[in-house]
Design a protein around this motif. Sequence first.
Motif, PDB file in Angstrom:
ATOM      1  N   GLY A  27      50.815  40.419  39.546  1.00 45.22           N
ATOM      2  CA  GLY A  27      49.567  41.159  39.390  1.00 45.22           C
ATOM      3  C   GLY A  27      49.599  42.101  38.195  1.00 45.22           C
ATOM      4  N   ASN A  63      42.597  47.734  38.275  1.00 46.71           N
ATOM      5  CA  ASN A  63      43.018  47.488  39.653  1.00 46.71           C
ATOM      6  C   ASN A  63      44.269  46.608  39.750  1.00 46.71           C
ATOM      7  OD1 ASN A  63      42.564  47.984  42.490  1.00 46.71           O
ATOM      8  ND2 ASN A  63      42.134  45.807  42.580  1.00 46.71           N
ATOM      9  N   PRO A  64      44.368  45.477  39.031  1.00 46.60           N
ATOM     10  CA  PRO A  64      45.603  44.709  39.132  1.00 46.60           C
ATOM     11  C   PRO A  64      46.826  45.484  38.630  1.00 46.60           C
ATOM     12  CG  PRO A  64      43.941  43.426  37.977  1.00 46.60           C
ATOM     13  CD  PRO A  64      43.352  44.759  38.273  1.00 46.60           C
ATOM     14  N   PHE A  67      47.644  47.792  41.458  1.00 47.39           N
ATOM     15  CA  PHE A  67      48.223  46.933  42.489  1.00 47.39           C
ATOM     16  C   PHE A  67      49.699  46.673  42.182  1.00 47.39           C
ATOM     17  CE2 PHE A  67      49.323  42.493  43.504  1.00 47.39           C
ATOM     18  CZ  PHE A  67      49.089  42.437  44.864  1.00 47.39           C
ATOM     19  N   THR A  93      44.576  48.364  47.478  1.00 44.37           N
ATOM     20  CA  THR A  93      44.255  47.731  46.196  1.00 44.37           C
ATOM     21  C   THR A  93      44.116  46.218  46.356  1.00 44.37           C
ATOM     22  OG1 THR A  93      46.585  47.733  45.519  1.00 44.37           O
ATOM     23  CG2 THR A  93      45.201  49.536  44.689  1.00 44.37           C
ATOM     24  N   SER A  94      44.808  45.632  47.338  1.00 41.90           N
ATOM     25  CA  SER A  94      44.617  44.204  47.628  1.00 41.90           C
ATOM     26  C   SER A  94      43.184  43.951  48.066  1.00 41.90           C
ATOM     27  CB  SER A  94      45.564  43.742  48.739  1.00 41.90           C
ATOM     28  OG  SER A  94      46.897  43.848  48.355  1.00 41.90           O
ATOM     29  N   LEU A  97      40.883  44.255  45.091  1.00 41.97           N
ATOM     30  CA  LEU A  97      40.924  43.055  44.255  1.00 41.97           C
ATOM     31  C   LEU A  97      39.873  42.036  44.690  1.00 41.97           C
ATOM     32  CD1 LEU A  97      44.744  42.281  43.796  1.00 41.97           C
ATOM     33  CD2 LEU A  97      43.124  42.948  42.025  1.00 41.97           C
ATOM     34  N   TYR A 143      42.505  37.001  42.046  1.00 44.44           N
ATOM     35  CA  TYR A 143      41.894  36.849  43.376  1.00 44.44           C
ATOM     36  C   TYR A 143      42.857  36.148  44.328  1.00 44.44           C
ATOM     37  CZ  TYR A 143      37.149  38.187  41.951  1.00 44.44           C
ATOM     38  OH  TYR A 143      36.045  38.869  41.527  1.00 44.44           O
ATOM     39  N   GLY A 146      45.460  38.488  45.397  1.00 46.31           N
ATOM     40  CA  GLY A 146      44.909  39.419  46.380  1.00 46.31           C
ATOM     41  C   GLY A 146      44.835  38.805  47.766  1.00 46.31           C
ATOM     42  N   SER A 149      48.351  38.521  49.105  1.00 43.40           N
ATOM     43  CA  SER A 149      48.833  39.856  49.473  1.00 43.40           C
ATOM     44  C   SER A 149      48.243  40.317  50.801  1.00 43.40           C
ATOM     45  CB  SER A 149      48.491  40.856  48.365  1.00 43.40           C
ATOM     46  OG  SER A 149      48.896  42.150  48.729  1.00 43.40           O
TER      47      SER A 149
END
Length: 176
Positions: A27, A63-64, A67, A93-94, A97, A143, A146, A149
């Motif tokens: 990520g 965000n990634p 993450f 954060t997952s 995402l 995605y 995410g 995760s």
Amino acid sequence: MEKLPEKVDPQERERAMSYVKILSMIGLSLGTCSLGIGIAVLALLDGATYPVASGTGVWFAANPIAFGILGIAAALSTNENTQNKLLTGHYVTSIILMTQGYAFASAIQGLVECSTGSEKCGSNADAKAALKGVLVGVIFFIYIIGIISLGIHSKKKHVLHPDWKKGGGCCGSSCD
């Protein structure tokens, strides 16, 4: 009387943390790639308008990258309380995402505009189309990361989040 969290098998927790760390490294790499693509698209603007000029790669990358940093920090942390807080942040954060649909739509829209030679793409349409195409792929894979995760956090909840109440998640009345 409040029920204490169950004891967790250290090997099972270590295995789950290795999954978190691997996903976080991927990520973080994809987020950095998104940032680089966004900067390159902005550097090549030269008359482009929305959606090409939206800077999707730049603002999506936050965000990634968060993450990745949270997951790696959790995997490297030796303090259990800190690790639990970082894992909760990683879980959140997952979820975030999965809410970045606008970035995906904007990247696809920019790809279509540049691929068809639209005036909105300005000059360097081929280079922008290639960058937007890569960005679409990066966002798609983020995605997928995410989703994986969230699956790990859900399936290994008893190992990664032993302090969460049964079915209550992190936001119950007893979370610190």
